[in-house]
Design a protein around this motif. Structure first.
Motif, PDB file in Angstrom:
ATOM      1  N   ILE A  94      -6.148  -3.166  -8.792  1.00 11.20           N
ATOM      2  CA  ILE A  94      -5.188  -2.381  -8.009  1.00 11.20           C
ATOM      3  C   ILE A  94      -5.461  -2.585  -6.524  1.00 11.20           C
ATOM      4  O   ILE A  94      -4.539  -2.847  -5.738  1.00 11.20           O
ATOM      5  N   ASP A  95      -6.723  -2.462  -6.127  1.00  6.37           N
ATOM      6  CA  ASP A  95      -7.084  -2.620  -4.717  1.00  6.37           C
ATOM      7  C   ASP A  95      -6.695  -3.999  -4.202  1.00  6.37           C
ATOM      8  O   ASP A  95      -6.159  -4.132  -3.091  1.00  6.37           O
ATOM      9  N   GLU A  96      -6.949  -5.029  -5.001  1.00  8.26           N
ATOM     10  CA  GLU A  96      -6.614  -6.387  -4.592  1.00  8.26           C
ATOM     11  C   GLU A  96      -5.102  -6.562  -4.447  1.00  8.26           C
ATOM     12  O   GLU A  96      -4.625  -7.146  -3.465  1.00  8.26           O
ATOM     13  N   ALA A  97      -4.339  -6.065  -5.396  1.00  7.41           N
ATOM     14  CA  ALA A  97      -2.878  -6.186  -5.331  1.00  7.41           C
ATOM     15  C   ALA A  97      -2.326  -5.395  -4.157  1.00  7.41           C
ATOM     16  O   ALA A  97      -1.383  -5.850  -3.482  1.00  7.41           O
ATOM     17  N   ASP A  98      -2.896  -4.221  -3.897  1.00  7.66           N
ATOM     18  CA  ASP A  98      -2.420  -3.392  -2.789  1.00  7.66           C
ATOM     19  C   ASP A  98      -2.546  -4.101  -1.445  1.00  7.66           C
ATOM     20  O   ASP A  98      -1.750  -3.843  -0.527  1.00  7.66           O
ATOM     21  N   GLU A  99      -3.531  -4.995  -1.308  1.00  6.68           N
ATOM     22  CA  GLU A  99      -3.683  -5.749  -0.064  1.00  6.68           C
ATOM     23  C   GLU A  99      -2.481  -6.651   0.196  1.00  6.68           C
ATOM     24  O   GLU A  99      -2.181  -6.964   1.344  1.00  6.68           O
ATOM     25  N   GLU A 100      -1.800  -7.056  -0.867  1.00 10.67           N
ATOM     26  CA  GLU A 100      -0.649  -7.954  -0.754  1.00 10.67           C
ATOM     27  C   GLU A 100       0.678  -7.188  -0.627  1.00 10.67           C
ATOM     28  O   GLU A 100       1.693  -7.771  -0.268  1.00 10.67           O
ATOM     29  N   LEU A 101       0.646  -5.901  -0.899  1.00  6.89           N
ATOM     30  CA  LEU A 101       1.871  -5.105  -0.946  1.00  6.89           C
ATOM     31  C   LEU A 101       2.053  -4.259   0.300  1.00  6.89           C
ATOM     32  O   LEU A 101       1.076  -3.872   0.952  1.00  6.89           O
ATOM     33  N   ASP A 102       3.316  -3.945   0.599  1.00  8.31           N
ATOM     34  CA  ASP A 102       3.594  -2.939   1.615  1.00  8.31           C
ATOM     35  C   ASP A 102       3.084  -1.603   1.091  1.00  8.31           C
ATOM     36  O   ASP A 102       3.125  -1.348  -0.119  1.00  8.31           O
ATOM     37  N   PRO A 103       2.629  -0.737   1.989  1.00  6.81           N
ATOM     38  CA  PRO A 103       2.144   0.572   1.532  1.00  6.81           C
ATOM     39  C   PRO A 103       3.246   1.333   0.785  1.00  6.81           C
ATOM     40  O   PRO A 103       4.423   1.266   1.149  1.00  6.81           O
ATOM     41  N   LEU A 104       2.842   2.066  -0.220  1.00  2.54           N
ATOM     42  CA  LEU A 104       3.766   2.874  -0.998  1.00  2.54           C
ATOM     43  C   LEU A 104       4.036   4.162  -0.223  1.00  2.54           C
ATOM     44  O   LEU A 104       3.105   4.896   0.103  1.00  2.54           O
ATOM     45  N   THR A 105       5.295   4.420   0.091  1.00  2.00           N
ATOM     46  CA  THR A 105       5.646   5.600   0.878  1.00  2.00           C
ATOM     47  C   THR A 105       6.509   6.586   0.110  1.00  2.00           C
ATOM     48  O   THR A 105       6.769   7.683   0.606  1.00  2.00           O
ATOM     49  N   SER A 106       6.970   6.192  -1.076  1.00  2.00           N
ATOM     50  CA  SER A 106       7.786   7.089  -1.892  1.00  2.00           C
ATOM     51  C   SER A 106       7.778   6.589  -3.330  1.00  2.00           C
ATOM     52  O   SER A 106       7.228   5.530  -3.624  1.00  2.00           O
ATOM     53  N   PHE A 107       8.395   7.347  -4.200  1.00  2.00           N
ATOM     54  CA  PHE A 107       8.590   6.865  -5.560  1.00  2.00           C
ATOM     55  C   PHE A 107       9.493   5.639  -5.514  1.00  2.00           C
ATOM     56  O   PHE A 107      10.246   5.450  -4.557  1.00  2.00           O
ATOM     57  N   VAL A 108       9.395   4.796  -6.534  1.00  2.00           N
ATOM     58  CA  VAL A 108      10.312   3.665  -6.660  1.00  2.00           C
ATOM     59  C   VAL A 108      10.991   3.750  -8.019  1.00  2.00           C
ATOM     60  O   VAL A 108      10.422   4.272  -8.985  1.00  2.00           O
ATOM     61  N   LEU A 109      12.220   3.249  -8.074  1.00  2.00           N
ATOM     62  CA  LEU A 109      12.920   3.200  -9.346  1.00  2.00           C
ATOM     63  C   LEU A 109      12.381   2.033 -10.158  1.00  2.00           C
ATOM     64  O   LEU A 109      12.238   0.927  -9.635  1.00  2.00           O
TER      65      LEU A 109
END
Length: 177
Positions: A94-109
């Motif tokens: 999870i930590d590794e993938a999060d480095e590649e992703l935009d921060p989560l700011t809300s729920f997603v569909l």
């Protein structure tokens, strides 16, 4: 060896210790739903991303351990069991993938690309498996790390869904209220 034995024709099945229980017991519900999640994850590979595919394969092997864990009412030290290292591995992914992703700011569909949507679907089945495991734990002693593993696994599948969608260039939709 034949696949059919006829031993389950009257609604009973064997646990790993060869004790017989109803096919509707919380123990069977728990590891049966883990089996469903495992099969669903198997339909997702290949995603087109080797790193994700390798991790999904490892997860499928972990889920066999979870099933064995839940199918063993009185485990001893030689029986397969989920350990803290399994949970820590998921957290590292999870930590590794999060480095590649935009921060989560809300729920997603849930949705996106074919693989992304399938990962979101698998997450919901794992959540159901976790609920079945908690129900089992209310009735019988179980390895609490196996329950924690399922909780963390749903987080991994959510994160992998986001990761695959990002790599595929698919926009995340947010719910409207």
């Amino acid at each position: 060896m034949t696949v059919y034995t006829g031993r389950g024709d009257e609604g009973m099945t064997d646990l790993r210790d060869m004790s017989r229980v109803s096919k509707t017991s919380p123990r069977i519900e728990a590891y049966g739903t883990v089996d469903e999640a495992n099969a669903l994850i198997g339909t997702i590979r290949p995603t087109g991303y080797d790193d994700v595919d390798d991790r999904l394969e490892r997860i499928q092997n972990h889920l066999h351990i979870v099933q064995a864990d839940f199918a063993t009412p009185d485990p001893d030290e030689d029986d397969p069991a989920v350990g803290e290292a399994h949970v820590e591995e998921l957290e590292a992914w999870i930590d590794e993938a999060d480095e590649e992703l935009d921060p989560l700011t809300s729920f997603v569909l849930p949705g996106g690309s074919e693989a992304g949507a399938a990962l979101h679907h698998a997450r919901t089945v794992v959540r159901r498996a976790e609920r079945r495991a908690v129900d089992l734990a209310d009735a019988d002693p179980v390895n609490p790390v196996a329950v924690a593993y399922l909780n963390r696994l749903s987080d991994v599948l959510f994160t992998f869904g986001r990761l695959v969608n990002a790599r595929d260039g698919v926009r995340e939709d947010r719910p409207t209220y």
